[in-house]
Every structure is written in C-alpha cells, then in structure tokens.
Design an enzyme around this catalytic site. Structure first.
Site, PDB file in Angstrom:
ATOM      1  N   GLY A   1       1.328 -55.796  -6.871  1.00 15.12           N
ATOM      2  CA  GLY A   1       2.770 -55.762  -6.636  1.00 15.12           C
ATOM      3  C   GLY A   1       3.135 -55.210  -5.263  1.00 15.12           C
ATOM      4  N   GLY A   2       2.476 -54.128  -4.861  1.00 19.67           N
ATOM      5  CA  GLY A   2       2.735 -53.568  -3.531  1.00 19.67           C
ATOM      6  C   GLY A   2       2.351 -54.534  -2.430  1.00 19.67           C
ATOM      7  CB  SER A   3      -0.544 -56.816  -2.035  1.00 22.92           C
ATOM      8  OG  SER A   3      -1.521 -55.788  -1.975  1.00 22.92           O
TER       9      SER A   3
ATOM     10  CG  ASP B   1      -5.010 -57.494  -3.648  1.00 20.09           C
ATOM     11  OD1 ASP B   1      -6.121 -58.044  -3.501  1.00 20.09           O
ATOM     12  OD2 ASP B   1      -4.766 -56.686  -4.565  1.00 20.09           O
TER      13      ASP B   1
ATOM     14  CE  LYS C   1      -4.484 -58.651  -7.384  1.00 19.10           C
ATOM     15  NZ  LYS C   1      -5.547 -57.963  -8.171  1.00 19.10           N
TER      16      LYS C   1
ATOM     17  N   GLY D   1      -0.587 -51.526 -11.416  1.00 22.74           N
ATOM     18  CA  GLY D   1      -1.034 -52.254 -12.603  1.00 22.74           C
ATOM     19  C   GLY D   1      -2.178 -53.210 -12.369  1.00 22.74           C
ATOM     20  N   GLY D   2      -2.731 -53.272 -11.151  1.00 20.68           N
ATOM     21  CA  GLY D   2      -3.827 -54.191 -10.888  1.00 20.68           C
ATOM     22  C   GLY D   2      -3.386 -55.611 -10.633  1.00 20.68           C
ATOM     23  CG  MET D   3      -0.938 -57.627 -12.519  1.00 20.94           C
ATOM     24  SD  MET D   3       0.380 -58.291 -13.557  1.00 20.94           S
ATOM     25  CE  MET D   3       0.669 -59.893 -12.772  1.00 20.94           C
TER      26      MET D   3
ATOM     27  N   PRO E   1       4.179 -55.016 -12.505  1.00 21.06           N
ATOM     28  CG  PRO E   1       3.118 -55.101 -14.596  1.00 21.06           C
ATOM     29  CD  PRO E   1       3.584 -55.974 -13.461  1.00 21.06           C
TER      30      PRO E   1
END
Length: 342
Positions: free
Chosen positions: A141-143, A176, A23, A137-139, A134
């Site tokens: 990804g782990g969530s 997230d 996101k 990366g603030g997107m 990333p």
C-alpha cells in the site's frame, strides 16, 4: 535518477488525482541474506483491484505536506493510522492510530521530494492519500502511494517524464514501487525491482482477509533467517519461479494454480502472528481453492474459482467475524483518475 528538463508551465494543472493498485505475491522465493543486508528474491507480482488514491494539490509554498483520509499533521511530525482500522461507506480505509506517517518518512512524500529534485516546474504540493490497501499488510500500500504520488506530481508540474523514467526514480523508493507504476502481472528478481512483465489476461478472483497483526517486513525476514538456521535449511542463492505458475496464470486456470501458490516468508509470518493459521484454516474450510500469506503479511489471499465464488466466500468469512474483501487481478498500474463530477 533521471535528468530534469525544460517544461511549459502553462500546461500545469492545480490538482491531479491518481489511483495505484495493491498487489499480492502469487509466488515468492527468498534467497539467503546477502552481505549488503538484503535478500535476493524471485516473485510473481499480481496487481489487484484494490486501489490507493493520491490527490496532489499545488500550494503556494515550496515543500511537500501530506494528509491521510483527511487527517493532517500540523507540524510535520505526526503519524496516523494501523495495521488495518475499519472501512467506511466509500470503501476508504480508516487506519487506527500509530502507523501511517504524516512527515518526511511517508513514502509518498519521499516520492514527491525525489521528483522535485529533477523537475524545474516544481511547486509546493500537498498530497491527500485515501487508504484502501491494508497498512503494513504485505500488499504494498505504501508503495502504491509512492507510485501514485510520482505520477500525480509529474502531471501537476508538467515534468513530462515517461513511465520508464518514473520507474527509475521509483527504484530509489523501494522494490514494490516500480511494480505499482506498471501493474498487471510481472516477475520480480533482484530485490524485486528487476521486473519482467508476464502475460495474464484472464482475471483471477481472490478474497483478501485483513488482520490487526501488523507485521514489520524486516522482522519477518529476520525470523525467516532464524527459522532456516534453526532447522538447518539451506536457502537457494539463486531463487527462481516455477514456470508452471506463469502458465496457469496465463491460462486463467485457478484450480491448476492453487497447489502452486508458495511464499517462503509465510512460515515466519505465521510464527510471528499465530492467529493467521486459524484464518488460513477457516478460509480453506469455507471452500477456498488455496490460501497464502501475501508478501510479508499479515494479509491472507484466498484463491477462488470465479467472481461468484469469491462473493460467496467473502460472505462466509464475514459471518465468521473476519474482514474480507473480494478482488480480482490483474489490475492496471498507476493511472490518472477523472475528477469527481460536481
């Protein structure tokens, strides 16, 4: 948490593959530090066409193991991965050593363990994660990994939970994760976990630029607090989203949306990773409508006019030595993926 239920074990599969989106935060307003140690936020989440992939395999044991792009922790204590790493020919991200945990601190593992607590048909499970978003990366990804793991294990074990029930479990994993389950566009309040879907059907096209400067989300928030204290800035205790942002997204009006992009965390991210300023300038000089740090960074999202403009901007940024990728949004949330042919 939701209660468990009786399931028909004959319906279980032996492996299930799920894709879940990264996101960007099109707008992000941050309130003051609260007594509970969190910040209240108001944000507009946009799921984009960059997907994490998790395959859940039934195993003979009764625990949860994990691998990332084929790298397995033998003793359950290893880590794999960095801010970014490189992308291979299939589009999978190869994280550099040191950032993606292969033990119980991995968010996807925690998701599977939480679901197992309320799933009478649970078995041992191995989660194989293919990274494309990333890392750090603030997107989210782990969530996205956690959301994909919830849906994959629900299908693997025949648990039969609804998407809403999975979202309630997801709240325990981080703000997230519920959004990665539903995807699309949504306004997030509270700590980002109180979601209100928003209408945004016309695609918006972006170019994402990744950076090796992996940023810690807590550190970015601490830096924001320090900046506000230093500069005498009073944070709004009830942050809100400008309705014009949602109006422009609903209309698919990229030029109208461009001046409305805002991230309260951006200045803190730029202070911690000054090279991001150069990336922002490079993208805007190359013709982006606007650029913004996504979430706590360091990924930068550049808004463009169209898919063609995004492809052109990606090429220009790559010529400058940057790692760039064109994406669009809104994208769907976590979804079962068909097994590869053959």
């Amino acid at each position: 948490m939701v209660p468990g239920r009786t399931v028909d074990l004959r319906l279980r599969a032996r492996s299930v593959r799920v894709r879940a989106p990264g996101k960007i935060n099109v707008a992000l307003r941050v309130g003051p530090l609260r007594e509970d140690g969190y910040h209240g936020i108001a944000t507009v989440f946009l799921a984009v066409s960059l997907f994490e992939e998790v395959t859940a395999f039934q195993t003979s044991g009764d625990g949860v193991s994990v691998s990332v792009n084929g790298n397995v922790s033998v003793d359950g204590s290893g880590v794999n991965g960095s801010g970014l790493g490189r992308v291979d020919g299939s589009g999978a991200l190869e994280p550099a050593p040191g950032s993606v945990p292969l033990d119980r601190t991995n968010l996807a593992v925690r998701a599977a363990e939480l679901l197992a607590e309320v799933s009478p048909g649970r078995t041992g499970v191995h989660l194989d994660i293919t990274k494309r978003v990333p890392v750090a990366g603030g997107m989210g990804g782990g969530s996205a990994d956690a959301a994909a793991a919830l849906l994959a294990c629900d299908a693997l074990w025949g648990s039969g939970f609804s998407r809403d029930e999975l979202a309630r479990i997801a709240v325990d994993l981080g703000a997230d994760v519920p959004f990665a389950l539903v995807g699309g566009t949504a306004v997030g309040l509270g700590v980002g976990d109180r979601l209100t879907p928003a209408i945004s059907k016309t695609p918006l096209h972006w170019v994402l630029v990744s950076s090796d400067d992996g940023l810690s989300t807590p550190e970015v928030y601490r830096t924001l607090d320090a900046i506000r204290l230093r500069d005498g800035i009073e944070a709004d205790p009830r942050p809100a989203i400008d309705p014009a942002v949602l109006g422009m997204m609903r209309a698919g009006d990229a030029p109208g949306l461009a001046p409305l992009l805002h991230n309260d965390l951006q200045e803190a991210a730029l202070e911690l990773a000054p090279r991001l300023r150069d990336i922002l300038e490079t993208g805007q000089d190359a013709g982006a409508l606007a650029g913004i740090v996504s979430g706590s960074g360091p990924t930068i999202a550049f808004l463009t006019h169209s898919s063609g403009h995004a492809a052109e901007l990606q090429s220009l940024l790559e010529a400058e030595g940057l790692r760039a990728r064109a994406v669009h949004g809104p994208a769907h949330g976590a979804r079962l993926a068909p097994e590869p042919a053959g």
